[in-house]
Design a protein around this motif. Structure first.
Motif, PDB file in Angstrom:
ATOM      1  N   ASN A 178       0.831  -1.178   0.000  1.00  0.00           N
ATOM      2  CA  ASN A 178       0.000   0.000   0.000  1.00  0.00           C
ATOM      3  C   ASN A 178       0.874   1.239   0.000  1.00  0.00           C
ATOM      4  O   ASN A 178       1.954   1.242   0.572  1.00  0.00           O
ATOM      5  CB  ASN A 178      -0.902   0.034   1.236  1.00  0.00           C
ATOM      6  N   VAL A 179       0.369   2.288  -0.628  1.00  0.00           N
ATOM      7  CA  VAL A 179       1.122   3.536  -0.725  1.00  0.00           C
ATOM      8  C   VAL A 179       0.317   4.641  -0.067  1.00  0.00           C
ATOM      9  O   VAL A 179      -0.869   4.797  -0.327  1.00  0.00           O
ATOM     10  CB  VAL A 179       1.393   3.909  -2.198  1.00  0.00           C
ATOM     11  N   LEU A 180       0.956   5.392   0.800  1.00  0.00           N
ATOM     12  CA  LEU A 180       0.324   6.533   1.439  1.00  0.00           C
ATOM     13  C   LEU A 180       0.966   7.793   0.891  1.00  0.00           C
ATOM     14  O   LEU A 180       2.179   7.979   0.998  1.00  0.00           O
ATOM     15  CB  LEU A 180       0.507   6.462   2.954  1.00  0.00           C
ATOM     16  N   LEU A 181       0.165   8.644   0.275  1.00  0.00           N
ATOM     17  CA  LEU A 181       0.681   9.849  -0.354  1.00  0.00           C
ATOM     18  C   LEU A 181       0.561  11.043   0.581  1.00  0.00           C
ATOM     19  O   LEU A 181      -0.321  11.107   1.429  1.00  0.00           O
ATOM     20  CB  LEU A 181      -0.096  10.141  -1.645  1.00  0.00           C
ATOM     21  N   ASN A 182       1.455  12.009   0.424  1.00  0.00           N
ATOM     22  CA  ASN A 182       1.445  13.221   1.243  1.00  0.00           C
ATOM     23  C   ASN A 182       1.138  14.443   0.381  1.00  0.00           C
ATOM     24  O   ASN A 182       1.665  15.510   0.616  1.00  0.00           O
ATOM     25  CB  ASN A 182       2.802  13.421   1.921  1.00  0.00           C
ATOM     26  N   PHE A 187       9.931  10.128  13.688  1.00  0.00           N
ATOM     27  CA  PHE A 187      10.106  11.176  12.697  1.00  0.00           C
ATOM     28  C   PHE A 187       8.898  11.215  11.775  1.00  0.00           C
ATOM     29  O   PHE A 187       8.083  10.298  11.741  1.00  0.00           O
ATOM     30  CB  PHE A 187      11.405  11.012  11.899  1.00  0.00           C
ATOM     31  N   ILE A 188       8.763  12.315  11.070  1.00  0.00           N
ATOM     32  CA  ILE A 188       7.650  12.505  10.134  1.00  0.00           C
ATOM     33  C   ILE A 188       8.168  12.356   8.708  1.00  0.00           C
ATOM     34  O   ILE A 188       9.370  12.427   8.453  1.00  0.00           O
ATOM     35  CB  ILE A 188       6.996  13.893  10.305  1.00  0.00           C
ATOM     36  N   ALA A 189       7.249  12.160   7.779  1.00  0.00           N
ATOM     37  CA  ALA A 189       7.589  12.144   6.358  1.00  0.00           C
ATOM     38  C   ALA A 189       7.231  13.499   5.752  1.00  0.00           C
ATOM     39  O   ALA A 189       6.185  14.077   6.059  1.00  0.00           O
ATOM     40  CB  ALA A 189       6.840  11.029   5.639  1.00  0.00           C
ATOM     41  N   PHE A 190       8.109  14.010   4.902  1.00  0.00           N
ATOM     42  CA  PHE A 190       7.837  15.267   4.223  1.00  0.00           C
ATOM     43  C   PHE A 190       6.869  15.031   3.062  1.00  0.00           C
ATOM     44  O   PHE A 190       6.570  13.888   2.691  1.00  0.00           O
ATOM     45  CB  PHE A 190       9.136  15.884   3.709  1.00  0.00           C
ATOM     46  N   ASP A 191       6.397  16.139   2.470  1.00  0.00           N
ATOM     47  CA  ASP A 191       5.441  16.028   1.371  1.00  0.00           C
ATOM     48  C   ASP A 191       6.025  15.304   0.166  1.00  0.00           C
ATOM     49  O   ASP A 191       5.301  14.668  -0.594  1.00  0.00           O
ATOM     50  CB  ASP A 191       4.963  17.422   0.939  1.00  0.00           C
ATOM     51  N   ASN A 192       7.345  15.410  -0.037  1.00  0.00           N
ATOM     52  CA  ASN A 192       7.957  14.732  -1.180  1.00  0.00           C
ATOM     53  C   ASN A 192       8.555  13.376  -0.789  1.00  0.00           C
ATOM     54  O   ASN A 192       9.391  12.835  -1.498  1.00  0.00           O
ATOM     55  CB  ASN A 192       9.016  15.609  -1.844  1.00  0.00           C
ATOM     56  N   ASP A 193       8.113  12.831   0.327  1.00  0.00           N
ATOM     57  CA  ASP A 193       8.432  11.458   0.702  1.00  0.00           C
ATOM     58  C   ASP A 193       7.225  10.584   0.420  1.00  0.00           C
ATOM     59  O   ASP A 193       6.106  10.915   0.823  1.00  0.00           O
ATOM     60  CB  ASP A 193       8.771  11.344   2.198  1.00  0.00           C
ATOM     61  N   GLN A 194       7.455   9.489  -0.257  1.00  0.00           N
ATOM     62  CA  GLN A 194       6.377   8.531  -0.476  1.00  0.00           C
ATOM     63  C   GLN A 194       6.557   7.374   0.495  1.00  0.00           C
ATOM     64  O   GLN A 194       7.636   6.792   0.598  1.00  0.00           O
ATOM     65  CB  GLN A 194       6.382   8.023  -1.920  1.00  0.00           C
ATOM     66  N   GLN A 195       5.485   7.072   1.215  1.00  0.00           N
ATOM     67  CA  GLN A 195       5.523   6.030   2.237  1.00  0.00           C
ATOM     68  C   GLN A 195       4.876   4.765   1.684  1.00  0.00           C
ATOM     69  O   GLN A 195       3.748   4.797   1.224  1.00  0.00           O
ATOM     70  CB  GLN A 195       4.777   6.495   3.486  1.00  0.00           C
TER      71      GLN A 195
END
Length: 647
Positions: free
Chosen positions: A47-51, A115-123
């Motif tokens: 699964n991919v979570l987008l920011n 830590f958090i993921a930035f908007d240009n990080d794809q989780q």
């Protein structure tokens, strides 16, 4: 006694291409992905979570990933949590950052992902045994944080600020991307500060305050023959328990750092990661080379003095993978090598100084038919642990998985995966003998543990139509030598003793997501249900995931039939029920309901997000909280406002 190098077989699959189907487009922006082609040609369920949209809270990574059905946040305390996939957590879940394995779960049970993921990080989240993808630490799944490369030419910047009432939390984030014809650059910075949060009765939870600071700098450059070089540096510094100005605003008397209801220190954790990746294209394939170093430092303070635990974990890694295609056949080979050292320099020691060395190779063969895709992944894992006290532990095990997918038509597919994976015990499980300050437990390990193994069958089905979509995944597995942390009736230094035990066990469960929507996607109703049962030695485990049901109703008001300038209203209802009680508190606080409201407005150059969270529940305890036995009640009503400006 063996002291030389051997090879750890792990398949490097870091996804870079997407063929995802968007299930819904609410403010949480989730895509569920099924059979996916990765940069190295591997097909896996994930699964991919987008920011892409403005964040709706100060959530750390593990809490953010909870938006995906089947994923839980195993809380280590405020601002610190592990990602649990189908109830398996710690170093049963492989965590990769920019292609490097984040291996801090080896050294202490309470190490989380603060830590958090930035908007240009794809989780990305991989479900089920992923050892043939991610190596030893992926028996239950894998989480990968991937840097997204800018796609628009020019310079783009944004500033995001946010405030929440419950903990008087404030955050600020700056992001900048620059893309030229042959290169890209990015710079990201974040700071968030939070006071002691309030429970459902508006009582402060002492010493729950925390701060988080992050920095990311990177670039990608196109070389000759369209080869690409990417460099990325990350720095994350978090601290919990240190008094701040906002604590006085909450009218909480702060005498020193030990303001929690039990004697506990303040913590400072620093993570640095430097990675380099080269992608090289061939006529019928691609290769990828990754090298990097990582440093993780953890310090516990008593009255602002370094009297507690202080440790540093340093890691160096090399990874190489190559795949090539011959007609309907696809082949991949991968190798990796990793070396780690853990050093204690404080007065408190939970695990001894140790060195870890691992390395390996993996292989994959895939055959594509008219409506079928079959692949077999095989690997052999092995690692060596040594210490100055002549402690030597060596673990070796094969990993294998078989994947088959049948494409019924363009809207429906079914798949099956058979897998057998192993995990070497981590350092904490083997040699723990000390006080875990965060959870106020005295942990005792067992140096005689053997490798864990999980034999699992996964089935999945996905179907979509013009107004609905469904995704169903079920699984069952057998656990051998499953290591679990169990309470005792004994105490040391006033703290309860917990001991690691090993038993055979079993697990089963599944995830169901069902969505209804109109043709314009302006009205969406999404429901999800997930549950996992895990038994070890016929008994419930201490931190089994609960039954969780979630319903989202999303209504979008569009301006002139354009996607921009939308107003989105999202009403979310969550029901949680503990079906596998272990602690007495699990029986007292065995269920709760939450009601959340999200409103997001897209303007021409900015976005505004407003939320009201944790309605209905006045006093509840997260069943996945490591601190529930204290008991550590969860946050109550919280109102937040976020603003993002793009320029």
């Amino acid at each position: 006694m063996k002291t030389k190098i051997f090879y750890l077989f792990s398949l490097m699959a870091f996804c870079s291409y997407a063929k995802a189907q968007i299930l819904f487009t609410d403010s949480q922006a989730i895509q569920l992905v099924n059979i996916e082609t990765t940069a190295s040609g591997i097909e896996s369920n994930f699964n991919v979570l987008l920011n892409k949209e403005i964040s709706t809270s100060h959530q750390i990574l593990s809490e953010n990933l909870e938006k995906i059905p089947g994923v839980q946040s195993y809380s280590m305390g405020p601002g610190n949590g592990k990602t649990a996939i189908r109830g398996l957590s710690g170093n049963r879940i492989g965590v990769y950052v920019d292609g490097l394995r984040l291996d801090n779960q080896q050294w202490q049970d309470e190490h989380g992902l603060g830590f958090i993921a930035f908007d240009n990080d794809q989780q990305r989240v991989f479900f089920g045994p992923s050892n043939t993808i991610a190596g030893n630490e992926a028996m239950g799944g894998m989480v990968s944080i991937v840097q997204s490369i800018p796609t628009r030419l020019g310079t783009y910047q944004s500033i995001t600020t946010g405030f929440s009432t419950n903990d008087l939390g404030f955050s600020a984030k700056y992001e900048r991307e620059v893309k030229n014809v042959k290169s890209s650059h990015w710079f990201n910075a974040y700071y968030g500060t939070h006071g002691d949060y309030l429970n459902g009765k508006f009582q402060p939870i002492l010493n729950s305050r925390f701060d988080l600071m992050q920095l990311k700098i990177g670039s990608e450059k196109t070389l000759k023959n369209n080869n690409k070089l990417m460099l990325n540096y990350r720095l994350s510094v978090s601290q919990t328990g240190i008094a701040r100005i906002s604590d006085s605003l909450e009218l909480v008397e702060i005498k020193n750092s030990d303001s929690r209801e039990f004697e506990g220190p303040s913590h400072v954790v620093a993570l640095q990661c430097l990675s380099a990746k080269i992608n090289k294209d061939y006529k019928n394939g691609k290769s990828e080379f990754i090298a990097g170093i990582m440093s993780n430092t953890r310090i516990e303070l008593e009255d602002y003095q370094m009297d507690g635990l202080a440790m540093q974990l340093n890691t160096a890694q090399l990874r190489h993978s190559r795949y090539f295609i011959n007609g309907t056949w696809k082949f991949e080979f991968a190798e990796n090598l990793m070396a780690q050292t853990n050093r204690n320099f404080g007065n408190s020691i939970v695990v001894p100084n140790m060195n870890l060395l691992s390395g390996g190779v993996t292989g994959l063969i895939k055959k594509t038919f008219h409506s079928f895709a079959l692949n077999v992944q095989v690997g052999l894992t092995e690692q060596l642990l040594t210490s100055n006290n002549n402690i030597t532990k060596q673990y070796f095990a094969p990993n294998v998985s078989f994947n088959g997918v049948h494409i019924i038509n363009k809207n429906h597919e079914i798949g099956i995966r058979l897998s057998n994976s192993y995990r070497a015990p981590n350092i904490h499980e083997l040699f723990a003998n000390g006080l875990s300050e965060d959870a106020f437990r005295y942990d005792i390990g067992n140096a005689n543990f053997k490798e864990e193994s999980l034999s699992q069958i996964d089935l999945h089905f996905m179907g979509k139509g013009n107004s609905q979509q469904i995704q169903l995944a079920v699984f069952t597995g057998k656990l051998n030598n499953y290591i679990s942390l169990n309470s005792t009736d004994r105490f040391i230094l006033g703290a309860p003793i917990f001991e690691y035990n090993s038993n055979n066990g079993n697990m089963w469960g599944g995830e169901l997501s069902y969505s209804l929507f109109n043709s314009q996607k302006t009205v969406i109703l999404q429901n999800s249900l997930n549950y996992t049962q895990i038994k070890s030695g016929g008994q419930n485990i201490a931190f089994a995931p609960p039954l969780k049901s979630k319903t989202n109703f999303i209504y979008t008001i569009r301006n002139k039939n354009q996607i921009l300038n939308d107003l989105k209203i999202n009403v979310e209802y969550i029901y949680v029920k503990v079906l596998q009680p272990y602690f007495e508190i699990d029986r007292i606080h065995n269920s709760y309901n939450l009601l959340n409201f999200y409103i997001t407005k897209n303007l021409s150059k900015s976005d505004i997000s407003f939320y009201i969270k944790n309605c209905l529940a006045s006093d509840y305890i997260d069943p996945m909280s490591m601190l529930k036995s204290i008991p550590y009640t969860a946050p109550g009503l919280n109102i937040g406002l976020f603003y993002k400006y793009n320029f």
